[in-house]
Design an enzyme around this catalytic site. Sequence first.
Site, PDB file in Angstrom:
ATOM      1  N   ARG A   1      -8.779   7.354  16.059  1.00 28.41           N
ATOM      2  CA  ARG A   1      -8.111   6.168  15.537  1.00 28.41           C
ATOM      3  C   ARG A   1      -7.896   5.205  16.702  1.00 28.41           C
ATOM      4  NH1 ARG A   1      -8.263   5.901   9.913  1.00 28.41           N
ATOM      5  NH2 ARG A   1     -10.306   5.712  10.850  1.00 28.41           N
TER       6      ARG A   1
ATOM      7  N   ASP B   1       0.883  -1.160   0.000  1.00 28.05           N
ATOM      8  CA  ASP B   1       0.000   0.000   0.000  1.00 28.05           C
ATOM      9  C   ASP B   1       0.925   1.215   0.000  1.00 28.05           C
ATOM     10  OD1 ASP B   1      -1.558   2.208   0.566  1.00 28.05           O
ATOM     11  OD2 ASP B   1      -2.806   1.180   2.051  1.00 28.05           O
TER      12      ASP B   1
HETATM   13  N1  PM9 Z   1      -6.960   7.070   4.285  1.00 26.10           N
HETATM   14  C1  PM9 Z   1      -7.152   8.766   5.908  1.00 26.10           C
HETATM   15  O1  PM9 Z   1      -7.755   9.742   6.366  1.00 26.10           O
HETATM   16  C2  PM9 Z   1      -9.017   8.504   4.208  1.00 26.10           C
HETATM   17  C3  PM9 Z   1     -10.228   7.832   4.644  1.00 26.10           C
HETATM   18  S1  PM9 Z   1     -10.212   6.569   5.830  1.00 26.10           S
HETATM   19  C4  PM9 Z   1     -10.289   7.364   7.298  1.00 26.10           C
HETATM   20  O2  PM9 Z   1      -6.079   8.360   6.372  1.00 26.10           O
HETATM   21  C5  PM9 Z   1      -4.248   4.013   3.283  1.00 26.10           C
HETATM   22  C6  PM9 Z   1      -2.959   3.802   3.987  1.00 26.10           C
HETATM   23  C7  PM9 Z   1      -5.049   5.090   3.597  1.00 26.10           C
HETATM   24  C8  PM9 Z   1      -6.294   5.259   2.910  1.00 26.10           C
HETATM   25  C9  PM9 Z   1      -7.175   6.303   3.231  1.00 26.10           C
HETATM   26  C10 PM9 Z   1      -6.652   4.306   1.919  1.00 26.10           C
HETATM   27  C11 PM9 Z   1      -7.923   4.415   1.172  1.00 26.10           C
HETATM   28  C12 PM9 Z   1      -5.790   3.267   1.664  1.00 26.10           C
HETATM   29  N2  PM9 Z   1      -4.621   3.129   2.351  1.00 26.10           N
HETATM   30  O3  PM9 Z   1      -9.548   7.088   0.958  1.00 26.10           O
HETATM   31  O4  PM9 Z   1     -10.164   5.346  -0.661  1.00 26.10           O
HETATM   32  O5  PM9 Z   1      -4.657   5.935   4.537  1.00 26.10           O
HETATM   33  O6  PM9 Z   1      -8.571   7.107  -1.338  1.00 26.10           O
HETATM   34  O7  PM9 Z   1      -7.859   5.417   0.237  1.00 26.10           O
HETATM   35  C13 PM9 Z   1      -7.708   8.069   4.757  1.00 26.10           C
HETATM   36  P1  PM9 Z   1      -9.100   6.289  -0.219  1.00 26.10           P
END
Ligand code: PM9
Length: 457
Positions: free
Chosen positions: A385, A218
């Site tokens: 979190r 990721d």
């Molecule tokens: N991360 C964050 O705020 C956005 C929504 S979830 C609270 O950290 C990783 C490591 C992330 C992540 C999203 C996603 C998903 C995948 N991997 O939000 O769908 O930190 O673009 O990505 C958030 P998308």
Amino acid sequence: MGMNITPPPYKIKVIEPIKIIPVQERVKAIRVAHFNTFLLQSEDVFIDLLTDSGTSAMSDNQWAGIMLGDEAYAGSKNFRHLEEAIREIYGFPYIVPTHQGRGAEHIMSQALIKKGDHVPNNLYFTTRRAHQELAGGEWCDVSVPEATDPESVYPFKGNIDLSSLEQCIKRCNDTGSRIPYISMEASLNMAGGQPFSLRNLHGVRSLASAYNIPLYIDATRLVENAYFIKQREEHYAEWTVARIVKKICSLCDGITVSAKKDALVNIGGFIALRDRQVFERMREMVVIWEGLHTYGGLAGRDLEALARGIREMVDDDYIASRIGQVHYLGELLKEAGVPIVVPIGGHAVFLDAKRFCAHIPQNMFPAQALTAAIYVASGVRTMERGIVSGQHGNERYDGLELVRLAIPRRVYFREHMDYVADSIITLYKKRASIKGLRMMYAPKELRFFQARFEEIN
Ligand code: PM9
């Protein structure tokens, strides 16, 4: 403060006004939002540290790219630009565009995981784990123990514990269960934005090769992970961040990316990989869920902004100033004795709510309660979190209980950080007044987004 300050290598061309609403209105707003900061209206927020996702400021170069969007349904030239940028910076030949990170996770999980498979991960990310489980996989944690110890100063809490990984592989071999791939997250979000080392990645690669299991990273915050390798790991101080990113990618089979973080765009994501057969399977799937394989749910202009963002994100001065700002905020809090996760992470400062609100037991959601209290005290929006994000179904959870202050990229000034630190330090002195919460409603999947709470008096 004796810190190395790297001034931002950019200046302002456009501003967006923000204002703070009076405290009585903030009290009302958090009640209407059922003590869940995801349910607040953005106009009611002064400084928005909910997330660094999709909240970055684009450059003039990216905005110029927006005007060059080729909105043809098929074969947009902007997709070619994106392919070129990904091949150049990450080094993978095959690209599947998606609307954001979880679109990529959905396709990867559906393409690779079968019911009963086990997927080893360093801790978990909420959406990645949800998609692995929805595809029938079983998540197994192979993170190092330091990852869940907020007070450990171990510099690579994002590492995979190699002996846990090997045990997991052997157990699966013994029971006839399959491991479709090893899943490793850069800048491990739920542990506090903590990097893995290249040394550890080499170890994971060796195991993956020895047992013939693919390794997918990721890479949502890979650039920030690479910066920490440059800072902390022997041999890499003289390397550019771009070179470290390329090196990491050379050691894995592919990546999923939410481009809303590192890549400096408001929307977008992709999968990039080396295996042609797997790529073709994924490309067949993208047209069902996201859009044609040359736009994946994005407009041509979004693809262009992303192609340009990918080139900007590896600028060494930019990334030093970005992580420097996060560090600045973290140091202010740490010096004042506020309990935070150490080492300070790449994209955010994490408060340790177990220590901040030691009077609130974990079943009364101390981190959730703290996000609400910070909002009322200051108009600053943060994210839980802890047990709300971390617990799945009826499984027991006594893990990390954190509040994340995520810093959008290229958005706020040092004065904003001073204000945030000041407000939280003042609240810390009055922490006994923060009350626990009762959960009134929670959806089945990813409950933290929409759960509702009330205050316990
Ligand atoms: N991360 C964050 O705020 C956005 C929504 S979830 C609270 O950290 C990783 C490591 C992330 C992540 C999203 C996603 C998903 C995948 N991997 O939000 O769908 O930190 O673009 O990505 C958030 P998308």
